[in-house]
Write a protein that holds these residues in place. Structure first.
Motif, PDB file in Angstrom:
ATOM      1  N   GLY A 187       0.814  -1.210   0.000  1.00  0.00           N
ATOM      2  CA  GLY A 187       0.000   0.000   0.000  1.00  0.00           C
ATOM      3  C   GLY A 187       0.843   1.254   0.000  1.00  0.00           C
ATOM      4  N   ALA A 188       1.973   1.224   0.728  1.00  0.00           N
ATOM      5  CA  ALA A 188       2.873   2.371   0.759  1.00  0.00           C
ATOM      6  C   ALA A 188       3.538   2.565  -0.594  1.00  0.00           C
ATOM      7  CB  ALA A 188       3.927   2.183   1.852  1.00  0.00           C
ATOM      8  N   VAL A 189       3.862   1.459  -1.257  1.00  0.00           N
ATOM      9  CA  VAL A 189       4.451   1.553  -2.591  1.00  0.00           C
ATOM     10  C   VAL A 189       3.476   2.231  -3.554  1.00  0.00           C
ATOM     11  CG1 VAL A 189       5.293   0.243  -4.576  1.00  0.00           C
ATOM     12  CG2 VAL A 189       5.954  -0.444  -2.275  1.00  0.00           C
ATOM     13  N   LEU A 190       2.206   1.827  -3.494  1.00  0.00           N
ATOM     14  CA  LEU A 190       1.206   2.434  -4.372  1.00  0.00           C
ATOM     15  C   LEU A 190       1.004   3.913  -4.042  1.00  0.00           C
ATOM     16  CD1 LEU A 190      -1.429  -0.454  -4.515  1.00  0.00           C
ATOM     17  CD2 LEU A 190       0.268   0.170  -6.240  1.00  0.00           C
ATOM     18  N   GLU A 191       1.031   4.247  -2.743  1.00  0.00           N
ATOM     19  CA  GLU A 191       0.933   5.655  -2.353  1.00  0.00           C
ATOM     20  C   GLU A 191       2.114   6.439  -2.922  1.00  0.00           C
ATOM     21  OE1 GLU A 191       1.285   8.462   1.654  1.00  0.00           O
ATOM     22  OE2 GLU A 191       1.076   6.285   1.853  1.00  0.00           O
ATOM     23  N   GLY A 192       3.303   5.864  -2.840  1.00  0.00           N
ATOM     24  CA  GLY A 192       4.486   6.518  -3.384  1.00  0.00           C
ATOM     25  C   GLY A 192       4.387   6.701  -4.888  1.00  0.00           C
ATOM     26  N   ILE A 193       3.842   5.698  -5.579  1.00  0.00           N
ATOM     27  CA  ILE A 193       3.666   5.804  -7.031  1.00  0.00           C
ATOM     28  C   ILE A 193       2.727   6.947  -7.363  1.00  0.00           C
ATOM     29  CG2 ILE A 193       2.727   4.654  -9.069  1.00  0.00           C
ATOM     30  CD1 ILE A 193       3.654   2.005  -7.846  1.00  0.00           C
ATOM     31  N   ALA A 194       1.621   7.058  -6.611  1.00  0.00           N
ATOM     32  CA  ALA A 194       0.656   8.133  -6.861  1.00  0.00           C
ATOM     33  C   ALA A 194       1.294   9.500  -6.652  1.00  0.00           C
ATOM     34  CB  ALA A 194      -0.555   7.968  -5.945  1.00  0.00           C
ATOM     35  N   LEU A 195       2.098   9.637  -5.584  1.00  0.00           N
ATOM     36  CA  LEU A 195       2.780  10.904  -5.332  1.00  0.00           C
ATOM     37  C   LEU A 195       3.772  11.213  -6.449  1.00  0.00           C
ATOM     38  CD1 LEU A 195       3.452  10.445  -1.515  1.00  0.00           C
ATOM     39  CD2 LEU A 195       1.962  12.181  -2.537  1.00  0.00           C
ATOM     40  N   CYS A 196       4.512  10.195  -6.878  1.00  0.00           N
ATOM     41  CA  CYS A 196       5.467  10.385  -7.980  1.00  0.00           C
ATOM     42  C   CYS A 196       4.760  10.812  -9.255  1.00  0.00           C
ATOM     43  CB  CYS A 196       6.243   9.100  -8.231  1.00  0.00           C
ATOM     44  SG  CYS A 196       7.498   8.720  -7.004  1.00  0.00           S
ATOM     45  N   PHE A 197       3.610  10.196  -9.537  1.00  0.00           N
ATOM     46  CA  PHE A 197       2.876  10.526 -10.759  1.00  0.00           C
ATOM     47  C   PHE A 197       2.431  11.985 -10.751  1.00  0.00           C
ATOM     48  CE2 PHE A 197      -1.121  10.989 -13.097  1.00  0.00           C
ATOM     49  CZ  PHE A 197      -0.730  10.565 -14.363  1.00  0.00           C
ATOM     50  N   CYS A 198       1.900  12.436  -9.627  1.00  0.00           N
ATOM     51  CA  CYS A 198       1.457  13.834  -9.533  1.00  0.00           C
ATOM     52  C   CYS A 198       2.648  14.788  -9.696  1.00  0.00           C
ATOM     53  CB  CYS A 198       0.768  14.070  -8.188  1.00  0.00           C
ATOM     54  SG  CYS A 198      -0.804  13.211  -7.996  1.00  0.00           S
ATOM     55  N   GLY A 199       3.763  14.460  -9.052  1.00  0.00           N
ATOM     56  CA  GLY A 199       4.949  15.291  -9.203  1.00  0.00           C
ATOM     57  C   GLY A 199       5.469  15.275 -10.623  1.00  0.00           C
ATOM     58  N   LEU A 200       5.426  14.112 -11.260  1.00  0.00           N
ATOM     59  CA  LEU A 200       5.884  13.975 -12.642  1.00  0.00           C
ATOM     60  C   LEU A 200       5.104  14.886 -13.575  1.00  0.00           C
ATOM     61  CD1 LEU A 200       7.862  11.974 -14.249  1.00  0.00           C
ATOM     62  CD2 LEU A 200       5.767  10.775 -14.874  1.00  0.00           C
ATOM     63  N   MET A 201       3.782  14.913 -13.420  1.00  0.00           N
ATOM     64  CA  MET A 201       2.958  15.738 -14.297  1.00  0.00           C
ATOM     65  C   MET A 201       3.200  17.225 -14.039  1.00  0.00           C
ATOM     66  SD  MET A 201       1.721  13.505 -16.153  1.00  0.00           S
ATOM     67  CE  MET A 201       0.829  14.692 -17.180  1.00  0.00           C
TER      68      MET A 201
END
Length: 310
Positions: A164-178
């Motif tokens: 779950g933490a990995v998925l949360e990190g992915i979501a944060l990375c995606f928002c930062g990426l955009m």
């Protein structure tokens, strides 16, 4: 800054010319090291305050650099408005997402995700300015992204955090990426090509730092500061080397060779970040990681040798 060609006509120099390759290497090496420093920045201080300190200090250093080079800091009302948008997307949204992602993922994982920046950069540049890409660039990108995916799969399988933490990190990375991609593509706008980039960045970092401070006060309360020498040195390194040295070079690369191709700095960056993570975070290389790193570098070389489409 001299007037550049219209952004819809990508006639920029080859990535292997010294004027492009040298800043490309500088940006890649420095940003490859910043991920590890960021990891320490969020250990004792709320992420938003660490981001605020970094860019408030960087804005002062950037203003000093501008004046040392004889550049005016006054860029007009429209220039300041442009700088505010740049500060919000790059120096507030992007870095707040990045720092929070590093609270749950290793620095190598976050760096790997950001290697995918070339995809939204290329897509947004095409949608906004119709910047073309060559077939070899696409082939190289596919190979490099495949390598990045392999690196990420390895991290997902072996990371010492809950799924779950990995998925949360992915979501944060995606928002930062955009958010980062929006700021990258903004460099193709005519106003960005007319104004001195160092002066624009001084304003963008100042305004972004003030936005960071406001956000930090809202989400984390009054300022918190870590008096450790390591933390203070980290702030200085991220502000000067990781911001003042690199962002003018990177944004100039965008204006020279396009947002998609400039984002290839992010493909080699995670390999450097993972090497440092091996030394300081106990990262363990697997066959999957080695193959992924080799594919990332090979794809980058193919794309770098590709000539811009006419």
């Amino acid at each position: 800054m001299t007037e550049a060609a219209h952004p819809s006509r990508d006639h920029g120099p080859s990535l292997l010319t010294p004027g492009v390759l040298v800043p490309f290497i500088i940006v890649t090496v420095i940003w490859g090291s910043t991920w590890l420093v960021i990891r320490d920045q969020v250990s004792a201080v709320p992420a938003s305050w660490s981001v605020a300190y970094r860019f408030l200090l960087a804005s002062v250093a950037m203003a000093i650099l501008a004046r040392a080079r004889g550049l005016s800091l006054w860029i007009g009302g429209r220039g300041i408005a442009f700088a505010a948008c740049l500060g919000a997307s790059q120096f507030m949204l992007n870095f707040n997402f990045v720092y929070r992602a590093e609270m749950v993922l290793t620095s190598g994982v976050v760096a790997v995700f950001y290697a995918l920046l070339l995809i939204p950069n290329s897509l947004l540049a095409w949608l906004t300015f119709r910047q073309p890409v060559s077939r070899n660039f696409i082939i190289g990108s596919v190979i490099a992204v495949t390598g990045v995916v392999l690196l990420f799969l390895r991290e997902y399988r072996y990371a010492d955090v809950a799924p779950g933490a990995v998925l949360e990190g992915i979501a944060l990375c995606f928002c930062g990426l955009m958010a980062a991609s929006v700021s990258n593509v903004m460099q193709g706008a005519p106003i960005a090509r007319r104004l001195p980039i160092i002066s624009v960045l001084a304003w963008a970092m100042l305004l972004g730092g003030l936005m960071d401070s406001a956000l930090a006060w809202i989400v984390a309360g009054p300022p918190v500061f870590d008096t450790r020498l390591g933390y203070i040195a980290g702030i200085a390194y991220l502000a000067v080397a990781g911001s003042v040295v690199t962002f003018p070079l990177y944004f100039r690369l965008i204006q020279q060779i396009g947002a998609g191709r400039a984002a290839y700095t992010g493909v080699l960056t995670p390999v450097i970040a993972m090497l440092l993570s091996t030394l300081f975070e106990g990262y363990r290389w697997s066959t999957l990681a080695v193959v992924g790193a080799l594919l990332s570098v090979a794809g980058m070389v193919i794309a770098m040798r590709a000539k811009p489409s006419r």
